[in-house]
Design a protein around this motif. Sequence first.
Motif, short mmCIF file in Angstrom:
data_model
loop_
_atom_site.label_atom_id
_atom_site.label_comp_id
_atom_site.label_asym_id
_atom_site.label_seq_id
_atom_site.Cartn_x
_atom_site.Cartn_y
_atom_site.Cartn_z
N THR A 86 0.81 -1.22 0.00
CA THR A 86 0.00 0.00 0.00
C THR A 86 0.84 1.26 0.00
O THR A 86 0.51 2.23 -0.68
CB THR A 86 -0.92 0.00 1.23
OG1 THR A 86 -1.58 -1.26 1.27
CG2 THR A 86 -1.93 1.10 1.17
N ASP B 211 -6.67 -1.70 -3.96
CA ASP B 211 -5.94 -2.37 -2.89
C ASP B 211 -6.89 -3.19 -2.02
O ASP B 211 -8.09 -2.94 -2.02
CB ASP B 211 -5.23 -1.30 -2.05
CG ASP B 211 -4.12 -1.88 -1.20
OD1 ASP B 211 -3.86 -3.09 -1.30
OD2 ASP B 211 -3.50 -1.12 -0.43
N GLU B 212 -6.34 -4.13 -1.30
CA GLU B 212 -7.12 -4.94 -0.35
C GLU B 212 -8.26 -5.67 -1.06
O GLU B 212 -9.38 -5.77 -0.54
CB GLU B 212 -7.71 -4.05 0.75
CG GLU B 212 -6.67 -3.22 1.49
CD GLU B 212 -6.09 -3.93 2.70
OE1 GLU B 212 -6.83 -4.64 3.40
OE2 GLU B 212 -4.89 -3.80 2.92
N THR C 59 -5.57 -6.57 8.22
CA THR C 59 -4.74 -6.44 7.02
C THR C 59 -4.48 -5.00 6.63
O THR C 59 -3.46 -4.70 6.03
CB THR C 59 -5.38 -7.13 5.77
OG1 THR C 59 -6.61 -6.49 5.49
CG2 THR C 59 -5.57 -8.59 5.99
N SER C 60 -5.41 -4.08 6.95
CA SER C 60 -5.29 -2.72 6.40
C SER C 60 -4.12 -1.95 6.98
O SER C 60 -3.45 -1.22 6.27
CB SER C 60 -6.55 -1.91 6.69
OG SER C 60 -7.66 -2.55 6.15
#
Length: 672
Positions: A62, A148-149, A301-302
């Motif tokens: 990220t 993302d994610e 996860t973020s």
Amino acid sequence: MNPYPKRKIRIETTKKTYSARYVEILEKWKKLPVWVHKEEFLKTLKENQIVLLVGETGSGKTTQIPQFVLEAKWLVGCTQPRRVAAMSVSRRVAEEMDVEIGEEVGYTVRFEDCTSSKTVLKYLTDGMLLREAMADPLLGRYKVIVLDEAHERTLATYLLFGLLKQTLVRRPDLKLVVMSATLEADKFHKYFTGVPLIKVPGRLHPVEILYTREPQRDYLEAAISTVIQIHMCEPPGDVLVFLTGEEEIEDACRRITRNLGDHVNVLPLYSTLSPAMQQKIFEPTPDQVRKVVVSTNIAETSLTIDGIVYVVDPGFSKQKLYHPDTRVESLLVSPISQASADQSAGRAGRTRPGKCFRLYAEKSFNELEKQTYAEILRSNLANTVLNLKRLGVENLLRFDLMDSPAPETLARALDDLYHLQALDDECNLTKTGEMMSEFPLDPQMAKMLIVSPQFNCSNEILSISAMLSVPNCFIRPRGEAQKAADEAKSSFAHIYGDHLTLLNVFHAFLQNNQDPDWCYENFINYRKMKSAVSVREQLVRIMLRFQIKLCSPDFNSKDYYVNIRKALLSGYFMQVAHLERTGHYLTFRDKDDQVVHLHPSNCLDHKAEWVIYNEYVFTTRNFIRTVTYIRGEWLVDVAPHYYKLANFPNSEAKRVLQRHFKKRRLSEERSC
Ligand code: ADP
Ligand code: MG
């Protein structure tokens, strides 16, 4: 003006001007695993329009990948499912590039835009990119979009997959990077046929998993005592505790601090936390002091917090659920999936071997779902359908989605939008529907705002909508102060209900010149009130754009509150409950009904016969929260097209309404 971010200029010219902080960060960031793959990644992206990138959480996806593709005058957009992540990560990247946040690097989340004309890298929620796509389907300003994610499988990301697939055909110069942690590679690969996949191996240390022998009755108690036990018995290393929501987290933080005092630095992390507090979780603690972060699954996860060695996982998180039969969408504390549990455990092994304390038995783990269901399978799709219609997607069933929603969920969404008059008989978007899609709000709330001038109270409805968009402005500490907090709240209470109570709070805040001390004395959350003011300003701008009149009823008129309540009903007429003679409430909808209870936080001075509610919450029982007293006969005035009653199940409420109808018909005939 040179549009290049400073970092590029500095790296390419002299290094003399680096700040100490900058050099410190530089050392750390060059060690992130994605750097090894930089050339390979750039080459692949040059040769292909789409690239998939899978990497362990914390490998630098990220923060680094968007920087790799930065060029002058290009705009790079990187989506995040969560607003906190968008804000926190962009701040970090601004720091890495040694620029001010909001200049070359910025972020956009709902109701907050921190970018400028200089911005070349923008972090934004997936929902915001979807909104931008509605205004400009070609996304002309962007050269690279990073989704993302992807493993979170949020609704907005799914819709963006579908849309971008079309956009890429029309914009050969646009590049798309899809990034994910534990990607279900097969599934994604099938969806993006022939797209190259780059894998970034992580550098995770082993994590020892410990289960409890028995299932735990109270996971909050268990989590707190586990933290205490870790602190007493385990060598140094920071702790990450997963809990489900703000209140629970604040409660746990207080209790851990009370037990362990200065030996620990306990920090909360959840979505509505102030940016300054969010930043604190990344600051190192002094030696001898153990950091304990108590977080929602946002830290799964973020966001990566370095230095975590112990993870405490109770096995629950708040998840959105939708039942198309009852049309109830709610946030419910539910067991997590095995994939989530494994992701969480991994957070303990970033810097050295760690331990994960699962507060459930191994047998329970084996019974968990393998993967969390995609959000599209768990949501009310009314908003989604509205957005897709706006984007010109005609046949929703043929829209290219990775998981298709249940047909009944889709049917319900179309039905709701039809009742709200956003769609016509042929399922085309109406003028009202078009306007509704411009508001970043639920369709019901948007509808309520659009029709509020008919009740001469758009100003009041704007304030109430703003307050509903920033939930929970009342502070209610546990322990001694609780009574004082409840008394303070009761001074704002309106006997007709919570919506009007919120309006009272909003007015009082303005009357007291938005004074933080006044908030403190009245147990009102100052930051949330400031947000409500800003949300209201933004909604006003949308109203003015559509030339929707801003007006207020005469405060001294006896109809002041009648008008406001009727306006509320004009949006939320599908969220009504009736008090039965048995003493409990039944929701009143076409096709079915549900027993519900008024949430204990309500301000009504009596159990009103009819109420509208803003939200459905399941805890130990079915609660309706934020309720306001209305009159049954208004249902016919405000939503006659919905309350035809033929489709409604037989019930006391239906009989009561039928009597109202009859009375009205008779009086109309008489007056003729
Ligand atoms: P990934 O996206 O692969 O999970 P990130 O790019 O989010 O990885 O994280 C890379 C590194 O940056 C991690 O070591 C993380 O701790 C660090 N980091 C991210 N945000 C911040 C922040 N706000 N403050 C300090 N460090 C941060
Ligand atoms: Mg990430």
